[in-house]
Structure formats: C-alpha cells, structure tokens
Design an enzyme around this catalytic site. Structure first.
Site, PDB file in Angstrom:
ATOM      1  N   HIS A   1       0.830  -1.210   0.000  1.00 30.51           N
ATOM      2  CA  HIS A   1       0.000   0.000   0.000  1.00 30.51           C
ATOM      3  C   HIS A   1       0.857   1.249   0.000  1.00 30.51           C
ATOM      4  CE1 HIS A   1      -2.965  -2.727   2.317  1.00 30.51           C
ATOM      5  NE2 HIS A   1      -2.689  -3.154   1.115  1.00 30.51           N
TER       6      HIS A   1
ATOM      7  N   CYS B   1      -5.144  -0.541 -18.965  1.00 26.56           N
ATOM      8  CA  CYS B   1      -4.797   0.253 -17.787  1.00 26.56           C
ATOM      9  C   CYS B   1      -3.709  -0.382 -16.920  1.00 26.56           C
ATOM     10  CB  CYS B   1      -6.031   0.563 -16.947  1.00 26.56           C
ATOM     11  SG  CYS B   1      -6.778  -0.901 -16.238  1.00 26.56           S
TER      12      CYS B   1
HETATM   13  C1  PEP Z   1      -4.072  -4.671 -13.491  1.00 27.75           C
HETATM   14  O1  PEP Z   1      -4.248  -5.740 -12.917  1.00 27.75           O
HETATM   15  O2  PEP Z   1      -3.471  -4.565 -14.581  1.00 27.75           O
HETATM   16  C2  PEP Z   1      -4.570  -3.423 -12.893  1.00 27.75           C
HETATM   17  C3  PEP Z   1      -4.508  -2.288 -13.550  1.00 27.75           C
HETATM   18  O3  PEP Z   1      -5.058  -3.492 -11.646  1.00 27.75           O
HETATM   19  P1  PEP Z   1      -4.150  -3.577 -10.336  1.00 27.75           P
HETATM   20  O4  PEP Z   1      -2.735  -3.316 -10.753  1.00 27.75           O
HETATM   21  O5  PEP Z   1      -4.694  -2.567  -9.413  1.00 27.75           O
HETATM   22  O6  PEP Z   1      -4.387  -4.987  -9.914  1.00 27.75           O
END
Ligand code: PEP
Ligand code: MG
Length: 756
Positions: free
Chosen positions: A368, A681
C-alpha cells in the site's frame, strides 16, 4: 592458566572512566587494550577494525609488537580474526595455531601465544571489528569470560560507530567500515532519482548509559519492563488495536511468544550480570541475534528477526522512556526515508517537499505504501534487505527508483553521475511538460486517448500537470487503505464527489473495491488463504458481501448527479458475475428514482479484463458491458501463472511475447466489431516499447501512471500508426513466431527516430 577474572563490571567502570578522559582516540584505544588485558589476565589484547575496503586493520595492541599497529591488515577471508568478523561469532581456542584458519603475521610476534579468544565488535548485527585476547599458556576460556569480552566489545562498537576512530585509519583505506560506500540492489517501485540523507522512519532509541553499578536494580528494571510489555501486547490483542501500521494478530502472537521466551530473557539477564544497564543488555543481545539471523537464508527465520527487532525496540522504549516518535516531525531537507515497513497513512504525514526518496526494507511494489509513494511521485525502492542495519542517520544516500539501485555513502564520482542523471531526468520532464496542452495525435493523424491512473485525492493534481484527458482507472481501494476505518456511505459519497469535481469535464472511471489478495484493509478481518491472488478478492467479495458493493454503488450514484458516471468491476471471471453486479447497480438506480433523488445523466458499467476466462467469451463480453479495460498486470499473472509479487518469477515472461500479444489482438478486434471501447490500464500501457506493441495491435485508449503520460504522448506524436500496425501484425501473424517482439520493436523505434 593464570589468575581468575577480576570481574567485567570493574572493567566496564574503568572503561567508562577512560572514555570520559580527555585524550586522543589512539591514546584512548591504547589504554583500553591495556585495561582489558589486565582484567582478563591475558598477555595480549588487540583491536582490529573493519575497514571500508573489506579488510581488518590492527588498531591497537597490548602484548603484540606495537610496530604492527596500523600496519597489519588481513582480508575478511583470512585468519582467525577474519573468520570471527565473517561469521560474527566468538571463537575460543586453547591451541590457536592448530586451527585451519590460523594465519601467521610475522610482524606481530604472536607465534608464542597458544590460546586465543576473539569476539566480533557488533552493532546492529554487523561486525565493525574484532576484539582479541591471547594467552601464552594453553587454556580454556570460560563462558563468563567470553560473555564479558562481548560486553566490552560493545564499548568499542560505540567508538567506531561514533566516528571517533576515523582519523586513525591508514591512509588510502577509505576509513572504517561504518563509512564504507555500499552499492545495493533493491526492487524498483516508484521511478525517479533521489539524492539526500538517511532519515530512519522509526528513529533508533539512543542508549546513553551502557554501564550499570547495581545489577540487581537493572534486573528489576528489566523484569518490570518485560511485564509492562507483555501486558501491553495482551491489551493490543484484546482490543484488536492496531497502533502501528502492518501489525496483525499473528505478529502480536509472535511477540507474545518471544516476550515469554526463557532463552531470550536469560540472555538478557546474563548480559546485565556482566555490568550492562538493562537497555544496553537488550541492545547487545539483539545485536547477537541479528548477527546470527542475518546470516540465515531461511525466510521463516529471517521473518522472526523482524519480529524480534520489533520486540526489542518496544522493550527499549519501555526501559528508556523514549517516546514512540516518528521522524515525520522535524524532517530535514533532502530526506531519504528509510523504513522497515510503513503504512500508507504514515507516509502521508511527511512533508512531501522535503522527501527525496523512500527505501523500504520489506515492502514490495504493490504494498500500500508503494502505491501511495508512486502517487506522490517519491522515488522509491523496496525489498532492500538489511538496509536498516547498514545506514546511520544522516548518511548520504542515493536511490534510483527506476532501476532499484541504492548507493549508501557514495564516492564523489558516483554522486556526480547520479546528480547528472537526476538533472537529465528533470530536463526531459520539462520537455514532456511542454507537451501538456498538445493533443495526443499520431504523426498520421489518429487521435489516441491518454488517461491516467489514480487512487488518492493528491493524484488528481496530476491531471493538470500531465495533460491526461481523464482518469482511466481510479483504484478506490486506495482511499480505503489510507482511511483509519471503513468509510461509511456518506463519507464515500463526499470523497467521490470531490474527485468528480476536481476532474471537472474530464471523465473518471471508478473501479469498485479491489481488496483481498494482498490488499487488505487494516480494519477488516484478514482471511487466511493458501493462494490469496486466486482467492476471495475484488468483485467476488463484493458479490458475497453485497453490503460493501451496494454501499459503494450508492455512494457513487449519489456523488454524480447530472453527470456521466463510469464504474468498472475488477477481477470479473464470468459474465454471471457481471450480470449480478449490474442488477445490483440497477436496483440502486431504481432506489434513487423512488426517492426522487437526482440521477447521474448516464451510468456506464464496464469490466476489467484481467482473468483469462473472459478471453474465450469476448463477443458476449462486449455485447453485455459498456466498456472493457484490460488489466495487464493481473492478466499476465494469470496467463503465465506467475505471481506478480514474486521477484523470482515475475519477470520471467515478456508481455511482448506473441502468446500474450495474440490474445490482446483478439480483444482489440472484438472491441472494433462491437463498436465499444477497450482500453489498457496495466503498467504495460506506460512503457514505451509495450505501448508501441499495443498501438500496433489496434488499441487507441490507455490509462497509465501519471509520470508516463508525457513520454507516451511524445511517442504517440512521433509515430506513424499505419506503419506501426503493419509492422506488428505482420510479425504476429507469422505462424512460426515464438520469440518476443522486443528487439524488433526497438529496431522499428530506431528506424523511425522514436527516442525514449
Ligand atoms: C491490473 O491488474 O493490470 C490493474 C490495472 O489493476 P491492479 O494493478 O490494481 O491490480
Ligand atoms: Mg488488477
């Protein structure tokens, strides 16, 4: 065997007197070896100090040839003295010369001494030197004598660590080991180069009195401190209190176990009997424990070291009455914060402008605090093993959050090189900033949607700074992680409203809580699972415990009256899950209607594509959902079966491998067929070569860390997309293709003058 031991307490008292007399360091050291030799009834007492160049130098001796002082040196892999420093363990021999490690140094004249007792001079588990006594006659050193010499070595450790002996080092040796330059490798977490001086997040308790006159009194002090400690652990366990970030019940259980551990307590008592104050005894025993456990490779034992460190630290606070202050108050300029572990809220207490970098001994890239550090743009490295024991407050430190390098007490040329690197980076960022208001349109005129990822209110300032056209992924769980307790519906609504207001016309895509797995909320009970990444997390929790997801939907709907609201669901594995969540959202909208409250103008519900099962149902997915966002971080993890947190395997597979790019191509095609948007993303979107591949596959929408928006925009503006697409698809379509596209994409970039 010659006479008996006069008593370590007497020796310690004399040493204290010597330390307080006005004399230069060498004279003091010379007096100390005489005192020790007399007290131990030994013919020889010598002090070897570990130097910056990884050798040990004879700094003082009583009994060996004086001419050898500052002349005799040995490597760490040489002789008995080297062995003691290496292993950080005492060594007692009645016939030293028959030991295989014995190495004869003719200038010292030590061949006439049969028995040998050496102890490491330890501080924080690191050997700063070796203290030796020798006797002519073959004799067996008693446990008490070994113990007494170890206690004595503590006084020398203070002298060395305090820098008092620096001026004595032989020219060209670089000084003592405490001034040694170190280059370490850690895990890169948040990019950027940081130059500054070490500040310990939890300052060490300073021990002012090493020597005690009344051991009975010290034993009593220890006893009552231990009792208070046990009581406070019990209290914490009963109340489920979490005064420190990262404190879990199992940690407290371990504390309780150690606090009652007879062996540990006995060693503390023995150290007091040698003449130390209770607090000095805690430090000494902890230093021995550290020395032993630092040399262990077993991760379980190393984990215990951290627990023991914590416990010893608590005990020191009890004994000295030192308050549990964090360094957040009185933070100097140019601070490189060094923490074993740290919660995200604690980091937010520091003045951002004074922080040049963050080093975490334990936390990794998805902890975190790492997420918050990235959001704040603080260069950060993690998993920096043993760093706390290797730095002294105020030491010069450089970190490179992009490569994971740490330089402790760097040489001037290294420092200059990094300063240049930092300047270069700043200049480049200046150039990216100049692109802020320019559109992200490719050289051949195709517009690209560049958004940024966020998770805290502070992140939103980056919208203006980077020119990102929206927030493509708002990780709502981060807001929850830094909150002291579970935010209720109203508090959530206010937060979301603030976010929407700051973003203004720019769209924000809120991801519902992605908790579970490694993302635990400190105020919710943690579920123990064998495979947390494959376990009860994200939308699975939301559907099983609908109150959580319902509240979030309600708060989001309430926060966006007359606005466009975009919500996406993490970790969806089947369309039924999407359907259930969609029905829940519909019920919440219906409720608003019934209550006659204003509605968002439009609500779009999308899924994150991060579980491979969805790849086999792409047309149905696009038919149902309003949009798709590919979470390549998790998708990689599940496609290749590599734990993204485990550095042993996390970089084993390349996302530019056709076995990953081909399914992504299917996603882009399905999106085109459906007329709906698919964006990316995951971290991949923000890396230049990977972004080229994704553009080549047909993706036109990306969301990335704010710091990557500028570089990717520069890339987009310079690339001919039609040519890139041809290039990537040609390579992907050749059936015998089994290599990753990295080298070829680099060639493409070079041939098209794309620099990054
Ligand atoms: C991912 O899994 O690519 C993502 C963007 O989510 P996180 O990194 O928050 O798991
Ligand atoms: Mg994910």
């Amino acid at each position: 065997m010659r006479g008996a031991l006069v008593g370590p307490r007497v020796l310690l008292r004399r040493l204290r007197e010597v330390m307080s007399e006005p004399a230069n360091a060498q004279a003091r050291l010379d007096r100390i070896v005489v005192l020790i030799a007399n007290n131990m009834v030994a013919e020889v007492c010598s002090v070897y100090v570990a130097r910056a160049d990884n050798t040990l130098e004879l700094y003082a001796t009583e009994g060996l040839n004086r001419e050898a002082v500052h002349l005799t040196t040995m490597r760490l892999d040489e002789g008995l003295v080297g062995l003691i420093a290496r292993e950080a363990q005492p060594l007692a021999l009645s016939d030293a010369q028959s030991h295989p490690a014995f190495s004869y140094k003719p200038e010292t004249g030590e061949e006439i001494y049969a028995s040998f007792l050496g102890v490491p001079i330890l501080r924080g588990g690191n050997a700063l030197g070796v203290l030796v006594v020798q006797n002519r006659a073959a004799r067996v050193y008693s446990e008490e004598e070994i113990e007494a010499l170890q206690t004595t070595a503590m006084v020398l450790a203070e002298m060395i660590a305090g820098g008092e002996l620096e001026s004595l080092a032989r020219p060209g040796s670089g000084g003592t080991v405490v001034r040694r330059s170190l280059a370490l490798m850690a895990q890169p977490i948040a990019e950027g180069v940081g130059l500054g001086h070490a500040v310990l997040h939890e300052p060490r308790v300073e021990i002012k009195n090493l020597v005690a006159d009344d051991p009975e009194h010290e034993l009593k002090r220890l006893q009552s401190a231990l009792e208070l400690l046990r009581a406070s652990i019990d209290d914490l366990m009963d109340s489920g209190g979490l005064s420190h970030a990262g404190e879990h019940r199992d940690v407290l259980e371990t504390f309780r176990m150690f606090a009652q551990d007879r062996g540990w307590i006995r060693r503390l008592q023995e150290a007091i009997h040698t003449g130390l104050t209770a607090e000095a005894a805690v430090e000494r025993v902890q230093s021995d424990v550290r020395a032993r456990l630092l040399r262990q490779t077993d991760p379980y034992l190393r984990e215990r070291l951290h627990d023991l460190d914590d416990l010893a630290n608590r005990l020191l606070h009890q004994l000295t009455g030192a308050a549990f202050t964090l360094a957040a108050e009185n933070l100097p300029e140019n601070a490189i914060l060094v923490a074993r572990a740290m919660g995200p809220a604690a980091l937010l207490e520091y003045q951002r402008l004074r922080l040049r970098g963050l080093i975490l001994e334990e936390g990794g890239a998805t902890s975190h605090v790492a997420i918050v550090a990235r959001a704040l743009g603080i260069p950060t490295v993690g998993k920096a093993e043993g760093i706390i024991g290797l730095v002294e407050p105020g030491d010069a430190i450089i970190i490179d959050g992009t490569t994971g390098e740490i330089q402790v007490r760097p040489q001037p040329d290294i420092e200059a090189a990094y300063a240049e690197k930092a300047r270069l980076r700043a200049r480049r960022q200046e150039q990216y900033r100049a692109l802020r208001d320019k559109p992200a349109v490719s050289k051949d005129g195709q517009p690209i949607d560049l958004q940024m990822n966020a998770g805290l209110l502070v992140d939103l300032a980056n919208l203006d700074d980077t020119g990102a056209v929206g927030v493509g992924l708002f990780r709502t769980e981060i807001l929850f992680m830094v909150a002291p307790s579970l935010p209720r519906a109203q508090a959530q609504e206010a937060l979301y409203r603030t976010i929407i207001d700051i973003a203004g016309k720019r769209p924000v895509t809120f991801r519902t809580l992605d908790i579970g797995g490694d993302k635990v909320l400190p105020y919710l009970r943690k579920v123990d699972e064998e495979n947390p990444a494959l376990g009860w997390r994200a939308v699975r929790i939301g559907l099983d415990r609908p109150a959580l997801l319902r509240t979030q939907f309600r708060a989001l709907l309430g926060a966006a009256p007359d606005r466009d609201l975009r919500i996406m669901l993490p970790m969806v594995a089947t369309l039924e899950e999407f359907d259930m969540a969609q029905a829940m959202l519909a019920r919440e909208r219906e409720r608003l209607r019934r209550l006659n409250r204003s509605q968002p103008k439009q609500v779009q519900l999308g899924v994150m594509l991060e579980v491979p099962s969805l790849l086999f149902d792409l047309d149905q997915v696009f038919e149902r959902v309003d949009f798709v966002s590919v979470g390549t971080n998790d998708l990689m993890q599940f496609m290749f079966a590599v734990d993204r947190e485990n550095t042993l395997v996390s970089n084993r597979f390349d996302p530019l491998h056709p076995s990953f790019l081909r399914p992504l191509r299917r996603v882009a095609e399905a999106a085109q067929r459906s007329g709906k948007k698919a964006s990316i993303c995951g971290e991949m979107a923000g890396r230049p070569l990977e972004a080229l591949a994704l553009l080549g596959l047909g993706f036109r929408s990306f969301s990335m860390s704010p710091s990557n928006v500028g570089p990717i925009k520069a890339l987009v503006r310079a690339v001919d997309l039609a040519a890139l697409e041809r290039f990537v698809l040609e390579r992907l379509d050749s059936v015998d293709r089994a290599r990753n596209l990295r080298a070829e994409l680099s060639e493409f970039a070079a041939a098209h003058d794309l620099s990054f």
